[in-house]
Design an enzyme around this catalytic site. Structure first.
Site, PDB file in Angstrom:
ATOM      1  N   CYS A  15      46.942  33.071  37.682  1.00  0.00           N
ATOM      2  CA  CYS A  15      45.834  33.833  37.226  1.00  0.00           C
ATOM      3  C   CYS A  15      44.942  32.757  36.516  1.00  0.00           C
ATOM      4  O   CYS A  15      44.949  32.145  35.862  1.00  0.00           O
ATOM      5  CB  CYS A  15      46.171  34.781  36.048  1.00  0.00           C
ATOM      6  SG  CYS A  15      45.002  35.600  35.248  1.00  0.00           S
ATOM      7  N   GLY A  29      38.733  40.122  47.612  1.00  0.00           N
ATOM      8  CA  GLY A  29      38.023  40.816  48.804  1.00  0.00           C
ATOM      9  C   GLY A  29      37.586  40.328  49.890  1.00  0.00           C
ATOM     10  O   GLY A  29      37.907  38.833  50.157  1.00  0.00           O
ATOM     11  N   ASN A  76      46.179  33.814  45.539  1.00  0.00           N
ATOM     12  CA  ASN A  76      45.491  34.782  44.429  1.00  0.00           C
ATOM     13  C   ASN A  76      43.864  34.458  44.263  1.00  0.00           C
ATOM     14  O   ASN A  76      43.348  34.046  45.289  1.00  0.00           O
ATOM     15  CB  ASN A  76      45.855  34.051  43.077  1.00  0.00           C
ATOM     16  CG  ASN A  76      46.041  35.117  41.834  1.00  0.00           C
ATOM     17  OD1 ASN A  76      44.819  35.996  41.718  1.00  0.00           O
ATOM     18  ND2 ASN A  76      47.061  35.214  40.774  1.00  0.00           N
ATOM     19  N   GLY A 118      44.813  38.341  50.333  1.00  0.00           N
ATOM     20  CA  GLY A 118      43.182  37.969  50.216  1.00  0.00           C
ATOM     21  C   GLY A 118      42.282  38.586  51.116  1.00  0.00           C
ATOM     22  O   GLY A 118      42.303  38.304  52.463  1.00  0.00           O
ATOM     23  N   ASN A 171      36.730  39.830  38.885  1.00  0.00           N
ATOM     24  CA  ASN A 171      37.526  40.534  37.843  1.00  0.00           C
ATOM     25  C   ASN A 171      38.132  39.378  36.738  1.00  0.00           C
ATOM     26  O   ASN A 171      38.118  38.194  37.050  1.00  0.00           O
ATOM     27  CB  ASN A 171      38.781  41.044  38.096  1.00  0.00           C
ATOM     28  CG  ASN A 171      40.068  40.364  38.145  1.00  0.00           C
ATOM     29  OD1 ASN A 171      40.719  39.944  36.936  1.00  0.00           O
ATOM     30  ND2 ASN A 171      40.436  39.893  39.355  1.00  0.00           N
ATOM     31  N   GLY A 231      42.312  39.543  32.531  1.00  0.00           N
ATOM     32  CA  GLY A 231      43.157  38.876  31.269  1.00  0.00           C
ATOM     33  C   GLY A 231      44.482  39.353  31.175  1.00  0.00           C
ATOM     34  O   GLY A 231      44.889  39.301  30.026  1.00  0.00           O
ATOM     35  N   GLY A 260      45.149  44.598  48.077  1.00  0.00           N
ATOM     36  CA  GLY A 260      44.942  44.846  46.885  1.00  0.00           C
ATOM     37  C   GLY A 260      43.499  45.594  46.674  1.00  0.00           C
ATOM     38  O   GLY A 260      43.240  46.681  46.606  1.00  0.00           O
TER      39      GLY A 260
HETATM   40  C1  SIN Z   1      43.825  39.355  35.623  1.00  0.00           C
HETATM   41  O1  SIN Z   1      44.748  40.179  35.073  1.00  0.00           O
HETATM   42  O2  SIN Z   1      43.024  38.677  35.041  1.00  0.00           O
HETATM   43  C2  SIN Z   1      44.037  39.085  37.232  1.00  0.00           C
HETATM   44  C3  SIN Z   1      45.622  38.694  37.373  1.00  0.00           C
HETATM   45  C4  SIN Z   1      45.416  37.561  38.371  1.00  0.00           C
HETATM   46  O3  SIN Z   1      44.421  37.045  38.834  1.00  0.00           O
HETATM   47  O4  SIN Z   1      46.725  36.985  38.513  1.00  0.00           O
END
Ligand code: SIN
Length: 306
Positions: free
Chosen positions: A129, A216, A191, A244, A70, A73, A266
């Site tokens: 992030c 994942g 993360n 994770g 992903n 952002g 998640g």
């Molecule tokens: C994101 O919103 O880009 C993902 C959040 C994250 O990885 O902390």
């Protein structure tokens, strides 16, 4: 046999927590996953202002490795709007941890001060992030900045502060140490990992932002390794929360054995019916505890170090 667990002073009915970023942008999905059987829920990361995030596509499933990349952002409505969702969760007595972020320390302070009067179990500081130009990993890879931000927020509230660590560093122990010195109440690892996918037909990156973060099943052994290392070095000082790649009950047991007192889930809850997944997780943990004669989650934590 008891599923209860404690993360510092926080009591949870079980060690399963909804990870930030998945099903966490509205009170209704947070409530749904809690009612499906989780111990607590964590919101999508909330910042100072509403933010649309990166261009689409911002999420891409990698089914062959049961993973997702992903580049969302940090899209979110901003704390002044999201307060209402937290208030509804409070009214419905949902144990809620709020993930917060800022591009700098002033923004972190603004968000914390804008939410700290609410009934929040903990704030999870997203210092990790990988999908932003400012904040995120830019903060979470700098031990001085981590310590400064955590200690600044520590002075503002008695609500527990959890620091979510990035795996995108050469020495996670240095960052963890800085978070502990700043006054963090728990460490959350990990993360997403910096990653990229290219479509060989279009010859283009699949994500609108090109680069992203991988979550994942593919990242589980990395999460286990970090939790193991963190527990070995800091397990007597601070609780560790593993996150994770949890897709099966066995993965949860593995994180507990590595040293976690709780886990965050998640990606797998975002791609299947959370109700079914959570029931399977609970059944598997119960079966394992029975087979291995564990009476509590605490007895499993850190078992791989003994
Ligand atoms: C994101 O919103 O880009 C993902 C959040 C994250 O990885 O902390």
């Amino acid at each position: 046999m008891s599923f209860d667990t404690e993360v510092g002073d926080i009591q949870l009915r079980n060690p399963l927590i909804l990870a930030s970023g998945v099903l966490g942008t509205t009170y209704s999905t947070l409530q749904r996953t809690y009612e499906a059987g989780l111990g607590a829920v964590i919101t999508k990361s909330i910042g100072p202002r509403s933010r649309i995030g990166n261009p689409n596509p911002s999420v891409f499933a990698l089914q062959e490795i049961r993973s997702v990349i992903n580049s969302v952002g940090l899209a979110n409505p901003g704390y002044s709007i999201f307060r209402e969702d937290i208030q509804i969760l409070n009214e419905n007595k949902i144990p809620t941890i709020v993930s917060i972020f800022g591009e700098n320390k002033e923004e972190f302070l603004e968000v914390l001060n804008g939410l700290k009067d609410l009934s929040v179990l903990a704030f999870e500081l997203n210092l990790s992030c990988p999908n932003t130009e400012k904040g995120g990993t830019q903060i979470g890879t700098d031990p001085e900045l981590v310590k400064e931000i955590v200690s600044m927020l520590r002075k503002e509230t008695e609500i527990p502060l959890w620091v979510k660590l990035t795996p995108n560093v050469s020495n996670i122990l240095e960052i963890a140490d800085a978070a502990i010195k700043g006054g963090s109440d728990a460490l959350v690892a990990i993360n997403t990992l910096k990653a990229m996918v290219i479509d060989i037909q279009t010859k283009m990156p699949v994500l609108g932002f090109k680069r992203g973060g991988l979550s994942g099943a593919a990242i589980k052994p990395i999460g286990i390794r970090y939790v193991y290392d963190l527990y070995e070095n800091f397990g007597d000082k601070i609780p560790i929360i593993g996150v994770g790649g949890i897709y099966r009950g066995e993965d949860i047991i593995e994180y507990l054995l590595a040293g976690a007192t709780a886990v965050e889930i998640g990606t797998s809850l975002g791609v299947a019916y959370p109700e079914n997944m959570i029931r399977f997780f609970q059944m598997k943990i119960k079966k394992y505890m029975k087979e291995h004669q564990f009476n509590s989650i605490k007895e499993i934590t850190g078992g791989a170090h003994r």
